[in-house]
Design a protein around this motif. Structure first.
Motif, PDB file in Angstrom:
ATOM      1  N   ALA A 148      26.733 -80.176 -35.849  1.00 42.73           N
ATOM      2  CA  ALA A 148      26.347 -81.273 -36.744  1.00 42.73           C
ATOM      3  C   ALA A 148      27.306 -82.437 -36.527  1.00 42.73           C
ATOM      4  O   ALA A 148      28.528 -82.261 -36.543  1.00 42.73           O
ATOM      5  N   THR A 149      26.718 -83.607 -36.318  1.00 41.95           N
ATOM      6  CA  THR A 149      27.501 -84.833 -36.147  1.00 41.95           C
ATOM      7  C   THR A 149      26.990 -85.875 -37.129  1.00 41.95           C
ATOM      8  O   THR A 149      25.936 -85.702 -37.741  1.00 41.95           O
ATOM      9  N   ASP A 155      25.247 -89.281 -37.495  1.00 39.64           N
ATOM     10  CA  ASP A 155      24.390 -90.119 -36.661  1.00 39.64           C
ATOM     11  C   ASP A 155      24.939 -91.540 -36.581  1.00 39.64           C
ATOM     12  O   ASP A 155      25.240 -92.158 -37.609  1.00 39.64           O
ATOM     13  N   THR A 160      22.125 -94.056 -38.347  1.00 42.47           N
ATOM     14  CA  THR A 160      21.746 -93.926 -39.759  1.00 42.47           C
ATOM     15  C   THR A 160      22.914 -93.559 -40.669  1.00 42.47           C
ATOM     16  O   THR A 160      22.828 -93.740 -41.878  1.00 42.47           O
ATOM     17  N   ASN A 195      23.108 -85.248 -38.166  1.00 41.62           N
ATOM     18  CA  ASN A 195      22.336 -84.976 -36.962  1.00 41.62           C
ATOM     19  C   ASN A 195      22.716 -83.576 -36.510  1.00 41.62           C
ATOM     20  O   ASN A 195      23.896 -83.284 -36.356  1.00 41.62           O
ATOM     21  N   SER A 204      22.082 -80.352 -33.744  1.00 45.22           N
ATOM     22  CA  SER A 204      21.566 -79.936 -32.447  1.00 45.22           C
ATOM     23  C   SER A 204      21.925 -78.476 -32.208  1.00 45.22           C
ATOM     24  O   SER A 204      22.962 -78.001 -32.675  1.00 45.22           O
ATOM     25  N   SER A 217      22.590 -86.941 -24.489  1.00 44.69           N
ATOM     26  CA  SER A 217      22.310 -86.431 -25.830  1.00 44.69           C
ATOM     27  C   SER A 217      22.838 -87.380 -26.906  1.00 44.69           C
ATOM     28  O   SER A 217      23.869 -88.027 -26.737  1.00 44.69           O
ATOM     29  N   ARG A 218      22.149 -87.401 -28.011  1.00 43.09           N
ATOM     30  CA  ARG A 218      22.577 -88.194 -29.162  1.00 43.09           C
ATOM     31  C   ARG A 218      23.958 -87.753 -29.649  1.00 43.09           C
ATOM     32  O   ARG A 218      24.728 -88.547 -30.181  1.00 43.09           O
ATOM     33  N   VAL A 219      24.288 -86.487 -29.457  1.00 46.69           N
ATOM     34  CA  VAL A 219      25.592 -85.956 -29.865  1.00 46.69           C
ATOM     35  C   VAL A 219      26.722 -86.760 -29.220  1.00 46.69           C
ATOM     36  O   VAL A 219      27.734 -87.049 -29.871  1.00 46.69           O
ATOM     37  N   ASN A 230      27.140 -90.092 -30.938  1.00 45.18           N
ATOM     38  CA  ASN A 230      27.620 -89.826 -32.297  1.00 45.18           C
ATOM     39  C   ASN A 230      29.117 -89.532 -32.304  1.00 45.18           C
ATOM     40  O   ASN A 230      29.866 -90.081 -33.125  1.00 45.18           O
TER      41      ASN A 230
END
Length: 149
Positions: free
Chosen positions: A26-27, A29, A32, A36, A38, A59-61, A64
């Motif tokens: 969990a990170t 975001d 927002t 987030n 994954s 990756s969004r990670v 973030n």
């Protein structure tokens, strides 16, 4: 470990994070400010204060973590569920000798909590299977795990 808060991985948890296993990360975001989450599997803890994981470098990670280094990992094992929090950084942007463009994130463990609800235990750990060529999956897993060790 019920109701205890540790500042490092325990001797019971360390071996669970020294092989390919299902873990969620969990990170915060970067767009927002919300959570987030994954799912990852290439995870390795070289010692009780450090966890490394490999993830697609798009990756969004990654973004973030670059914007907010706070991170939590959820580990299910040892008949319970654990929340492992710490500070993360992208230690390697692209792993060498791996055919995919993967980054390595390194987490410095700050807190480990048993977060299993009262009066219960995990009776079966999550299982997953790779849905592509078994031989190719095994080879890739070996390459990635060697790279993050």
């Amino acid at each position: 470990m019920a109701n205890r808060v540790e500042t490092t991985l325990t001797q019971e948890l360390l071996p669970l994070l020294q092989r390919d296993r299902f873990v969620t990360v969990a990170t915060v975001d970067h767009e927002t400010g919300g959570p987030n989450i994954s799912a990852i599997s290439w995870v390795y803890a070289p010692n009780e204060k450090t966890i490394r994981f490999a993830i697609d470098n798009r990756s969004r990670v990654i973004e973030n973590v670059q914007n907010n280094d706070r991170l939590a990992l959820e580990l299910i094992g040892n008949e319970s569920t654990y929340s492992i929090t710490g500070r993360a950084k992208v230690a390697v942007n692209t792993l060498e000798d791996v055919p995919l463009k993967l980054a390595m994130v390194e987490v410095i463990v700050e807190e480990v909590r048993d977060v299993m609800f009262y009066g219960s235990r995990i009776s079966a750990e999550p299982k997953y299977e790779k849905t592509y060529d078994k031989e190719a999956a095994d080879k890739l897993d070996q390459q990635v795990m060697e790279a993050i060790k």
